[in-house]
Scaffold this active site. Sequence first.
Site, short mmCIF file in Angstrom:
data_model
loop_
_atom_site.label_atom_id
_atom_site.label_comp_id
_atom_site.label_asym_id
_atom_site.label_seq_id
_atom_site.Cartn_x
_atom_site.Cartn_y
_atom_site.Cartn_z
N LYS A 174 0.85 -1.19 0.00
CA LYS A 174 0.00 0.00 0.00
C LYS A 174 0.88 1.24 0.00
CE LYS A 174 -1.69 2.82 2.95
NZ LYS A 174 -1.75 3.99 2.09
N GLU A 249 10.28 1.84 10.29
CA GLU A 249 11.32 2.86 10.15
C GLU A 249 10.58 4.19 10.33
OE1 GLU A 249 14.44 3.34 9.82
OE2 GLU A 249 14.19 5.41 9.16
N CYS A 283 13.88 11.29 6.48
CA CYS A 283 14.08 10.93 7.89
C CYS A 283 15.54 11.14 8.27
CB CYS A 283 13.59 9.52 8.17
SG CYS A 283 14.17 8.33 6.99
N GLU A 382 10.53 16.43 15.13
CA GLU A 382 10.81 16.32 13.69
C GLU A 382 9.86 17.25 12.92
OE1 GLU A 382 9.82 12.60 11.65
OE2 GLU A 382 11.78 12.72 10.68
P1 ADP Z 1 3.64 10.23 6.66
O1 ADP Z 1 4.09 11.28 7.62
O2 ADP Z 1 4.70 9.63 5.82
O3 ADP Z 1 2.37 10.56 5.94
P2 ADP Z 1 2.04 8.21 7.98
O4 ADP Z 1 2.46 7.38 9.13
O5 ADP Z 1 0.85 9.07 8.14
O6 ADP Z 1 3.34 9.04 7.64
O7 ADP Z 1 1.82 7.31 6.68
C1 ADP Z 1 2.69 6.31 6.27
C2 ADP Z 1 1.90 5.20 5.60
O8 ADP Z 1 1.05 4.59 6.57
C3 ADP Z 1 0.98 5.70 4.49
O9 ADP Z 1 0.95 4.75 3.45
C4 ADP Z 1 -0.36 5.76 5.19
O10 ADP Z 1 -1.46 5.66 4.31
C5 ADP Z 1 -0.28 4.53 6.08
N1 ADP Z 1 -1.23 4.53 7.19
C6 ADP Z 1 -1.87 5.56 7.75
N2 ADP Z 1 -2.70 5.15 8.72
C7 ADP Z 1 -2.58 3.80 8.81
C8 ADP Z 1 -3.16 2.78 9.64
N3 ADP Z 1 -4.04 3.06 10.59
N4 ADP Z 1 -2.76 1.51 9.44
C9 ADP Z 1 -1.84 1.20 8.50
N5 ADP Z 1 -1.28 2.11 7.69
C10 ADP Z 1 -1.63 3.40 7.83
#
Ligand code: ADP
Length: 490
Positions: A174, A249, A283, A382
């Site tokens: 995803k 990560e 990061c 950050e």
């Molecule tokens: P960023 O700051 O990179 O947007 P996120 O942690 O919000 O960091 O998102 C990183 C990935 O995790 C994206 O692909 C996002 O869609 C996915 N994501 C967000 N919420 C969830 C969740 N509840 N479970 C699994 N994946 C998620």
Amino acid sequence: MKTGSYVDGKWYHPTGGSRLVKNTNPADTKDVIAEFPAATAKDVEKAIAGAKKAFESWSKTPAPSRGRVLARAAEIARRRKDEIARTMTREQGKVLKEARGEVDKGIACLEFNAGEGFRIQGKTLPCELKDVFTYTIRRPLGVVGLITPWNFPWAIPVWKVAPALVAGNTVVMKPAELTPATCALLVEVLEEAGLPPGCLQLVVGPGSEVGNAITANPDIKAVSFTGSNQIGYALYAQAAARGAKVTCELGGKNAVIVLPGADLDAVVPAVLNGAFGSTGQRCTATSRVLAHPDIMGQLTEAVVAGAKALKVGPGLDEASQMGPAVDKKQHAQDLMYVDVAKKEGARLLTGGGVPKGLDQGYFVEPTVFEGVRAEHRLFKEEVFGPVLALTPIKDLSEGIKLANAVEYGLTCSLYSRDVNDVMRFVEEVETGMVHVNEPTVGGEAQLPFGGLKATGIGGREMSTDGLEFFTETKTVFINYTGKAERSFVR
Ligand code: ADP
């Protein structure tokens, strides 16, 4: 351009999703690249079922043959480099030079893992018993889930997909909602390279539904995640509760320590690159400079001049040196930290606003603050944007102490020619990656990548460590004594 999800070897437009994932150019919000229909938890279920089926034959395909698919993918990506880089720049914002560098890095990860197809190895070890042969083999896990962020929309998916596949797993991936098009190109590349249907399933949709459906599914044997601490910690708890393997990560707050005698001609470009490269959205970005007062004055002057001289603009313009923030939310976060730092008493030396004439996208000026203290939020949190904090230190001990005085532990750099300082720094700094006389950024296919403390959960990525995550060890005892009983010969 493919604008859907990819399951069992077919591109399709999911229909049950409540919303489209609208993909816009952060350098020009009027430029809508594509609309991806959102997949749902049902699509994830279907993708996992298909991947489970594909695992039966992919896991039995000889590892060198699996590697050859990656080798062909590397060649295809090389041929399509410009298309991948331009798509990445258009949907993510980074300047073309960085996008091309990122394509190359992904190609190196494909090449490295292609070679690993010849090397996935166990160990032969002596046995306590006579005439018993003991050894280990490495086996794939099954279906694995990969959840990736928007900041490296090509390299991070590649560095997770390549080891997962060569080890014999099948994958449900995803991508971040903001950058699905670059990830779709990776799928196209692997499809063209001959990856059999079902081995790599792409589901594009919101993290809360699609990401969650991957993490929660008992058929997903491991989850590899890169993103925020907030989501990563929750995902870890959820996956660990059902016994799945997890690697996360997460964030960083990386420092460069500069001591008297350091070569400013080397330090200044490194700080500028670390702080403002990729608009600070790495990061591994340099977000703090910890410098001795004897060198701070000159260093500050040069860094501020360099920040002012950087040409901010659309990444697709070859003359631009720094692109926009990725979206409205990140843009607001960058400006929020400028506000917070001012209120907390740090002094703004340059930047801090939106560059003139660039209000068609999410641009922020390269920003430098001095007088940032350990208790300030800008020192600890950050930003993920082009905001650099300068803090004085009296010596190396204080530099290391302050470098370590944050929750994260990804990378740190020291500029010094004193071998004693260098060795002490390497030993005492609490980060997963340590640089001497070079920027805090960077990683290579063959080198372990990852951090300590709140930065990392699970093992390192890339390198053979990254490959190991996607395998498990089977220990084999072959007894050729011809006797019913095992007897020790001590
Ligand atoms: P960023 O700051 O990179 O947007 P996120 O942690 O919000 O960091 O998102 C990183 C990935 O995790 C994206 O692909 C996002 O869609 C996915 N994501 C967000 N919420 C969830 C969740 N509840 N479970 C699994 N994946 C998620």
